[in-house]
Design a protein around this motif. Sequence first.
Motif, short mmCIF file in Angstrom:
data_model
loop_
_atom_site.label_atom_id
_atom_site.label_comp_id
_atom_site.label_asym_id
_atom_site.label_seq_id
_atom_site.Cartn_x
_atom_site.Cartn_y
_atom_site.Cartn_z
N ARG A 69 -26.31 -4.79 -14.69
CA ARG A 69 -24.98 -4.73 -15.28
C ARG A 69 -24.17 -6.01 -15.06
O ARG A 69 -22.98 -5.99 -14.77
CB ARG A 69 -24.17 -3.52 -14.74
CG ARG A 69 -24.87 -2.19 -14.88
CD ARG A 69 -25.33 -1.92 -16.29
NE ARG A 69 -24.21 -1.85 -17.23
CZ ARG A 69 -24.34 -1.95 -18.56
NH1 ARG A 69 -25.54 -2.18 -19.08
NH2 ARG A 69 -23.30 -1.86 -19.34
N THR A 70 -24.84 -7.13 -15.24
CA THR A 70 -24.17 -8.43 -15.10
C THR A 70 -23.96 -9.10 -16.45
O THR A 70 -23.32 -10.14 -16.53
CB THR A 70 -25.01 -9.35 -14.18
OG1 THR A 70 -25.25 -8.68 -12.95
CG2 THR A 70 -24.30 -10.64 -13.86
N ALA A 227 -16.25 -6.04 -11.71
CA ALA A 227 -16.62 -5.67 -13.08
C ALA A 227 -18.03 -5.07 -13.12
O ALA A 227 -18.30 -4.15 -13.90
CB ALA A 227 -16.53 -6.89 -13.98
N ILE A 228 -18.93 -5.61 -12.30
CA ILE A 228 -20.30 -5.08 -12.24
C ILE A 228 -20.27 -3.61 -11.83
O ILE A 228 -20.92 -2.76 -12.44
CB ILE A 228 -21.15 -5.89 -11.24
CG1 ILE A 228 -21.40 -7.30 -11.76
CG2 ILE A 228 -22.49 -5.18 -11.00
CD1 ILE A 228 -22.14 -8.20 -10.77
N ALA A 329 -12.79 -8.53 -24.20
CA ALA A 329 -12.03 -7.38 -23.72
C ALA A 329 -12.67 -6.75 -22.50
O ALA A 329 -12.01 -5.99 -21.77
CB ALA A 329 -11.91 -6.35 -24.84
N HIS A 330 -13.95 -7.04 -22.25
CA HIS A 330 -14.66 -6.43 -21.13
C HIS A 330 -14.56 -7.25 -19.85
O HIS A 330 -14.94 -6.77 -18.79
CB HIS A 330 -16.14 -6.24 -21.50
CG HIS A 330 -16.36 -5.22 -22.57
ND1 HIS A 330 -16.74 -3.93 -22.29
CD2 HIS A 330 -16.24 -5.31 -23.92
CE1 HIS A 330 -16.85 -3.26 -23.43
NE2 HIS A 330 -16.55 -4.07 -24.42
N VAL A 331 -14.06 -8.46 -19.95
CA VAL A 331 -14.05 -9.34 -18.79
C VAL A 331 -13.18 -8.80 -17.67
O VAL A 331 -13.57 -8.77 -16.50
CB VAL A 331 -13.58 -10.76 -19.20
CG1 VAL A 331 -13.38 -11.62 -17.97
CG2 VAL A 331 -14.61 -11.39 -20.13
N HIS A 332 -11.97 -8.36 -18.01
CA HIS A 332 -11.03 -7.88 -16.98
C HIS A 332 -10.78 -6.38 -17.09
O HIS A 332 -9.73 -5.90 -16.65
CB HIS A 332 -9.71 -8.65 -17.09
CG HIS A 332 -9.86 -10.13 -16.94
ND1 HIS A 332 -10.36 -10.72 -15.80
CD2 HIS A 332 -9.58 -11.15 -17.81
CE1 HIS A 332 -10.39 -12.03 -15.96
NE2 HIS A 332 -9.92 -12.33 -17.15
N SER A 333 -11.74 -5.68 -17.66
CA SER A 333 -11.55 -4.23 -17.87
C SER A 333 -11.51 -3.45 -16.56
O SER A 333 -11.09 -2.30 -16.53
CB SER A 333 -12.66 -3.68 -18.77
OG SER A 333 -13.94 -3.89 -18.16
N TRP A 334 -11.92 -4.09 -15.46
CA TRP A 334 -11.92 -3.41 -14.16
C TRP A 334 -10.51 -3.32 -13.56
O TRP A 334 -10.26 -2.49 -12.68
CB TRP A 334 -12.84 -4.14 -13.18
CG TRP A 334 -12.41 -5.57 -12.90
CD1 TRP A 334 -12.82 -6.68 -13.57
CD2 TRP A 334 -11.51 -6.00 -11.89
NE1 TRP A 334 -12.23 -7.80 -13.04
CE2 TRP A 334 -11.42 -7.42 -12.01
CE3 TRP A 334 -10.76 -5.37 -10.90
CZ2 TRP A 334 -10.60 -8.18 -11.16
CZ3 TRP A 334 -9.95 -6.13 -10.06
CH2 TRP A 334 -9.89 -7.52 -10.20
N ARG A 335 -9.61 -4.17 -14.03
CA ARG A 335 -8.26 -4.20 -13.46
C ARG A 335 -7.54 -2.86 -13.69
O ARG A 335 -7.59 -2.29 -14.78
CB ARG A 335 -7.45 -5.33 -14.07
CG ARG A 335 -7.99 -6.71 -13.72
CD ARG A 335 -7.08 -7.82 -14.25
NE ARG A 335 -7.63 -9.15 -14.01
CZ ARG A 335 -7.51 -9.81 -12.87
NH1 ARG A 335 -6.84 -9.27 -11.85
NH2 ARG A 335 -8.03 -11.02 -12.72
#
Length: 360
Positions: A69-70, A227-228, A329-335
């Motif tokens: 998942r990288t 994010a991973i 849009a997926h780069v900072h979706s973990w925030r």
Amino acid sequence: MRVRFSVKGAILVGCLTIILVDLLLIASLSNVQHPSERSTNDNSSRLISKKSPRTPIEIRPIIVLSTFRTGSTLAGEIIQQAEDTFYLYEPLNPLNYVLYQLQNATLHLVNGSVRSVGPYDFPNVSIDILKALINCDFSSLDIETASHGFLFYSRRSIPYISCVNLNKRKTTLFQAVNKCLHIWKESCESSKFRIIKVVRLSLDWMERLLQTFPNLMVVHLVRDPRAIQISRSKLGENIFEDIRKSFTELCTLLSWNIYFETRLNGTYGRIFRLYYEKLALRPLETSMWLYKRLALRYTPKVRAHVHRLTRAGLPDECPTCAGRANSSAHVHSWRGLFNQSQLNDIEEVCGTYLKELGYS
């Protein structure tokens, strides 16, 4: 007397004739070939009349190495669009699955032999598999690796695996693989760039491949561990049950890879780092840079494919697919998905890695 002489003469002539015929028959039989010998000689004549084999090409192996998942699926899909490439998607997955299920197993190889493996043999057997794939030596692979469904992710393997699936309906899998294997081998041998996506090995194991293949390049793909983990959680992994433990395990591996990236580059200089964030935020610019580093030809067709994968509004229903409606849009979706206490724990166990790679 004349009559008696004529009879004797006739008898003498007849005997001489029979002897002569026998001699001729023996001589002719000595020149007759056995059917198998004649077939061999005919084949030899045909082989001689054929064109001489083409000059072996100078292969350029490429390993895309990352963790699960990288973003390696996107990177691999972009690279395999280049001309003269033979790409394989996670070929170590079958071996990983077998050892996870059985711990100890017997691998049945395409060439008919067997190999016993245990849980601690995974890295060594994996290197053997990667060497065989780079050399197009598919007969030394195990049947599971040579017939896995992941081969449909590799466009130049599709004719082969389609042949296997068609033939195994009316014969054994072993026979189907061996019947179709020449298709796969020809596709591989005709390609200069042999690219393999790997997510099951740590970077230290790449040294054996760097030693064996002087033209090997390793693309070390990295991503923010936060994010991973969120990406893994979408596939069912419970990362929130013990935040410290899950991030400690992940960041230990990521730091290990960074250490060996630096160490092996000091000796071989053929490993370079690719940030998933850069590929997702600036896909056209970064993919062009990637192609240049790998000596691949960046064509308008490749550019259009990169755009389709990252900017063309593809549906996001498939979490394991390469295409995205908007990759940035997926780069900072973990925030916003971690509370402050969890973020503090993550910083404590992953702080060194986050700082070194510029994620803090």
